[in-house]
Design a protein around this motif. Structure first.
Motif, PDB file in Angstrom:
ATOM      1  N   MET A 117      48.399  32.513  38.161  1.00 40.38           N
ATOM      2  CA  MET A 117      47.341  31.669  37.606  1.00 40.38           C
ATOM      3  C   MET A 117      47.799  30.218  37.480  1.00 40.38           C
ATOM      4  SD  MET A 117      44.890  33.690  37.417  1.00 40.38           S
ATOM      5  CE  MET A 117      43.678  32.790  36.517  1.00 40.38           C
TER       6      MET A 117
ATOM      7  N   SER B 109      40.477  32.627  40.927  1.00 44.27           N
ATOM      8  CA  SER B 109      40.976  32.932  39.583  1.00 44.27           C
ATOM      9  C   SER B 109      40.363  34.216  39.051  1.00 44.27           C
ATOM     10  CB  SER B 109      40.661  31.783  38.625  1.00 44.27           C
ATOM     11  OG  SER B 109      41.321  30.626  39.016  1.00 44.27           O
ATOM     12  N   LEU B 110      39.073  34.401  39.254  1.00 46.71           N
ATOM     13  CA  LEU B 110      38.409  35.628  38.798  1.00 46.71           C
ATOM     14  C   LEU B 110      38.928  36.865  39.525  1.00 46.71           C
ATOM     15  CD1 LEU B 110      34.719  34.399  38.442  1.00 46.71           C
ATOM     16  CD2 LEU B 110      36.338  34.937  36.612  1.00 46.71           C
TER      17      LEU B 110
ATOM     18  N   THR C 165      41.885  37.199  40.961  1.00 40.94           N
ATOM     19  CA  THR C 165      43.261  37.415  40.512  1.00 40.94           C
ATOM     20  C   THR C 165      43.293  38.055  39.132  1.00 40.94           C
ATOM     21  OG1 THR C 165      43.982  35.502  41.781  1.00 40.94           O
ATOM     22  CG2 THR C 165      45.472  36.296  40.078  1.00 40.94           C
ATOM     23  N   THR C 166      42.459  37.559  38.219  1.00 38.76           N
ATOM     24  CA  THR C 166      42.415  38.109  36.873  1.00 38.76           C
ATOM     25  C   THR C 166      41.948  39.557  36.871  1.00 38.76           C
ATOM     26  OG1 THR C 166      41.955  35.919  35.985  1.00 38.76           O
ATOM     27  CG2 THR C 166      41.457  37.790  34.576  1.00 38.76           C
TER      28      THR C 166
ATOM     29  N   GLN D  69      44.211  42.694  35.705  1.00 41.90           N
ATOM     30  CA  GLN D  69      43.730  43.548  34.621  1.00 41.90           C
ATOM     31  C   GLN D  69      43.716  45.008  35.048  1.00 41.90           C
ATOM     32  OE1 GLN D  69      42.701  43.097  31.422  1.00 41.90           O
ATOM     33  NE2 GLN D  69      43.384  40.978  31.492  1.00 41.90           N
TER      34      GLN D  69
END
Length: 75
Positions: free
Chosen positions: A2, A56-57, A59-60, A64
């Motif tokens: 990130m 980013s979404l 990757t997150t 998770q």
């Protein structure tokens, strides 16, 4: 991961404002900034911003899912 997408903009800006020699240290955030405020390509910069958001979404969500722990039920 990130930090590479979002946070390294500050480091590149302080050390080598325009990406160094032959843009060797250019990251997406500094590339967005240069296109928007130096070259005036606001539509291109906003497309880069959307790409940063999507990456980013993804990757997150992936991290998770990989880091998900099983819930332990205490009796």
């Amino acid at each position: 991961m990130m930090t590479t997408l979002n946070g390294s903009f500050v480091i590149v800006t302080i050390m080598t404002f325009e990406g160094g020699v032959d843009n060797a240290t250019q990251v997406m955030g500094s590339y967005l900034y240069l296109n928007a405020f130096k070259f005036g390509k606001f539509s291109y910069a906003s497309a880069i911003g959307v790409l940063i958001l999507v990456l980013s979404l993804i990757t997150t969500a992936t991290l998770q899912r990989l880091m998900k722990r099983e819930t332990i039920e205490l009796t």
